[in-house]
Design an enzyme around this catalytic site. Structure first.
Site, PDB file in Angstrom:
ATOM      1  N   TRP A 166       0.883  -1.205  -0.183  1.00  0.00           N
ATOM      2  CA  TRP A 166      -0.142  -0.069   0.034  1.00  0.00           C
ATOM      3  C   TRP A 166       0.778   1.165  -0.031  1.00  0.00           C
ATOM      4  O   TRP A 166       0.594   2.269  -0.696  1.00  0.00           O
ATOM      5  CB  TRP A 166      -1.109  -0.044   1.058  1.00  0.00           C
ATOM      6  CG  TRP A 166      -2.052  -0.901   0.774  1.00  0.00           C
ATOM      7  CD1 TRP A 166      -2.312  -2.206   1.493  1.00  0.00           C
ATOM      8  CD2 TRP A 166      -3.266  -0.783  -0.221  1.00  0.00           C
ATOM      9  NE1 TRP A 166      -3.577  -2.759   0.984  1.00  0.00           N
ATOM     10  CE2 TRP A 166      -4.057  -2.042  -0.101  1.00  0.00           C
ATOM     11  CE3 TRP A 166      -3.415   0.279  -1.315  1.00  0.00           C
ATOM     12  CZ2 TRP A 166      -4.838  -2.025  -0.930  1.00  0.00           C
ATOM     13  CZ3 TRP A 166      -4.235   0.014  -2.139  1.00  0.00           C
ATOM     14  CH2 TRP A 166      -5.137  -1.220  -2.111  1.00  0.00           C
ATOM     15  N   ASP A 203      -1.422   6.969   6.257  1.00  0.00           N
ATOM     16  CA  ASP A 203      -2.445   5.945   5.573  1.00  0.00           C
ATOM     17  C   ASP A 203      -2.694   4.950   6.832  1.00  0.00           C
ATOM     18  O   ASP A 203      -1.816   3.968   7.142  1.00  0.00           O
ATOM     19  CB  ASP A 203      -2.066   5.180   4.457  1.00  0.00           C
ATOM     20  CG  ASP A 203      -3.068   4.277   3.888  1.00  0.00           C
ATOM     21  OD1 ASP A 203      -4.206   4.079   4.524  1.00  0.00           O
ATOM     22  OD2 ASP A 203      -2.898   3.797   2.852  1.00  0.00           O
ATOM     23  N   LYS A 261     -12.192  -1.543   6.504  1.00  0.00           N
ATOM     24  CA  LYS A 261     -11.240  -2.414   7.086  1.00  0.00           C
ATOM     25  C   LYS A 261     -11.599  -2.743   8.519  1.00  0.00           C
ATOM     26  O   LYS A 261     -12.219  -3.441   8.799  1.00  0.00           O
ATOM     27  CB  LYS A 261     -10.133  -1.984   7.073  1.00  0.00           C
ATOM     28  CG  LYS A 261      -9.289  -1.771   5.457  1.00  0.00           C
ATOM     29  CD  LYS A 261      -9.183  -2.933   4.847  1.00  0.00           C
ATOM     30  CE  LYS A 261      -9.057  -2.633   3.232  1.00  0.00           C
ATOM     31  NZ  LYS A 261      -7.833  -2.138   3.052  1.00  0.00           N
TER      32      LYS A 261
HETATM   33  C1  PLP Z   1      -7.269  -1.510   1.644  1.00  0.00           C
HETATM   34  C2  PLP Z   1      -6.284  -0.210   1.906  1.00  0.00           C
HETATM   35  C3  PLP Z   1      -6.240   0.480   1.035  1.00  0.00           C
HETATM   36  C4  PLP Z   1      -7.088   0.935  -0.255  1.00  0.00           C
HETATM   37  O1  PLP Z   1      -8.407   1.197   0.245  1.00  0.00           O
HETATM   38  P1  PLP Z   1      -9.549   1.513  -0.735  1.00  0.00           P
HETATM   39  O2  PLP Z   1     -10.851   1.935   0.109  1.00  0.00           O
HETATM   40  O3  PLP Z   1     -10.070   0.348  -1.580  1.00  0.00           O
HETATM   41  O4  PLP Z   1      -9.191   2.683  -1.949  1.00  0.00           O
HETATM   42  C5  PLP Z   1      -5.225   1.602   1.082  1.00  0.00           C
HETATM   43  N1  PLP Z   1      -4.265   1.572   2.017  1.00  0.00           N
HETATM   44  C6  PLP Z   1      -4.441   0.352   2.878  1.00  0.00           C
HETATM   45  C7  PLP Z   1      -3.368   0.593   3.952  1.00  0.00           C
HETATM   46  C8  PLP Z   1      -5.346  -0.451   2.965  1.00  0.00           C
HETATM   47  O5  PLP Z   1      -5.125  -1.201   3.711  1.00  0.00           O
END
Ligand code: PLP
Length: 384
Positions: free
Chosen positions: A126, A196, A220
């Protein structure tokens, strides 16, 4: 006399994907990485309120976003999140769309503030996505990379090369595909730290004041897909790149309480119910204790006898994304199929990594982890 579900009755089957009883009344556990398991009581409350939100006679799905009912839902969700994370008064909380992948672009769009470069720490899948996206808007300097270690450890802070002129320094606190997590907060001096936090947001307390900006997709560890939460220090707003679309402009969104256009109303409502559920669990310290206990048990089972292995350095192992292999990788497909028959769902690793991944988000009860460990022990006895 036994009553059988009618042919057209899908409610019974549908329940099985949500984490408790499947066909035959057997308990099932959903280890999906996202969209992922949600607290059972939250889904029950949402069902109960679906047609009539608290005596208003209408569903949350039908409410005008500018009306008093939704305004109240948004205000409560904001206040509850502020309370849970002790968010200081000089930070704004935004409820936006696009997912973290959109915000990989929106972060440089909004935070460059006239500067030309930003530092990124590369720790796995990511963060790489974030780097590729940021390169469309600025010069990206990779301040540190875990690539040489095949992303099995977080590069120690003393190895980072930070640029004092960087607009910000970006990290990914939990690498969802690799199962690697920051268990410390890097010091970056005057350069704002941006994270993030998609997959470990609300899994443990966070000292918000150490960060300039945090963003997280909800699907998540918080709730439904379609909502991205941004927490940003006020003084960083206002320097968006010329040409930044209005709805992507954090400052304009902050000035309009995330309602520049229609926000993801139902997702915000569900996130609010999850915040209340987290409060009921005892808040972030209690949630963290439970998450530590769940992951410690599972890693102990993985490390027990060489049948399973986790490549991630013990100090950097994720509390929420537990990624592992079978030492004999040819048995993994059988492992996954048998686990599924046992009601242990969605244990397949990220598509770029393969292997096994158990996502132990807040809503995964300890019994789910115990059931997985029992299955793992039995499987290794039969195939070891
Ligand atoms: C799942 C995830 C993303 C992407 O998320 P989306 O909602 O599909 O854009 C980005 N960063 C991390 C750390 C993730 O686990």
């Amino acid at each position: 006399m036994q009553t059988l579900p009618e042919a057209g009755d899908t409610t019974r089957r549908r329940r099985s994907s949500r984490g408790t009883t499947g066909r035959g009344g057997r308990r099932v556990f959903n280890f999906a990485a996202g969209p992922a398991i949600m607290p059972r009581v939250v889904l029950t409350q949402a069902r109960d309120e679906m047609l009539d939100w608290r005596g208003t006679g209408i569903s949350v799905l039908e409410m005008p976003f500018t009306g008093p009912e939704f305004t109240e839902i948004l205000a409560h969700a904001t206040e509850d999140l502020r309370g849970l994370l002790a968010i200081p008064g000089n930070y704004r909380v935004l409820f936006l769309q696009g997912g973290a992948y959109a915000h990989h672009a929106m972060v440089p769009m909004n935070l460059l503030r006239g500067r030309e470069r930003a530092d990124y720490v590369e720790t796995g899948h990511w963060s790489r996505r974030g780097i590729a996206e940021a390169r469309r808007y600025c010069r990206v300097d990779v301040a540190a990379s875990g690539e040489r270690d095949n992303f099995t450890r977080v590069p120690p802070r003393q190895t980072w090369r930070l640029n004092p002129d960087a607009a910000f320094c970006h990290i990914t606190t939990n690498e969802t595909a690799q199962g690697l997590e920051f268990h410390w907060t890097p010091e970056t001096g005057e350069v704002p730290l941006v994270a993030d936090m998609t997959s470990d947001f609300l899994s443990r307390p966070v000292d918000i004041a150490r960060y300039g900006l945090i963003y997280a997709s909800a699907q998540k560890n918080v709730g439904p897909a379609g909502l991205t939460i941004v927490i940003v220090r006020e003084d960083l707003l206002g320097g968006a790149l010329p040409g930044t679309p209005t709805v992507f402009n954090y400052k304009i969104q902050a000035d309009n309480d995330s309602m520049v256009n229609t926000p993801p109303t139902y997702a915000i409502y569900l996130a609010g119910l999850v915040f209340n559920w987290v409060q009921d669990q005892g808040g972030m310290p209690a949630i963290e204790r439970l998450n530590r206990r769940k992951s410690a048990k599972l890693y102990a089972a993985i490390d027990a006898n060489g049948f399973y292995r986790c490549p991630v350095a013990p100090a950097d192992r994720s509390l929420v994304s537990v990624c592992f292999r079978l030492s004999d990788e040819s048995l993994e497909a059988r492992f996954l199929a048998q686990a599924h028959r046992r009601g242990l769902f969605n244990l397949k690793g990220h598509r770029v990594m393969g292997g096994i991944r158990a996502s132990l988000y807040n809503a995964m009860p300890e019994e789910g982890v115990d059931a997985l460990i029992d299955f793992m022990e039995e499987f290794s006895r039969h195939h070891g």
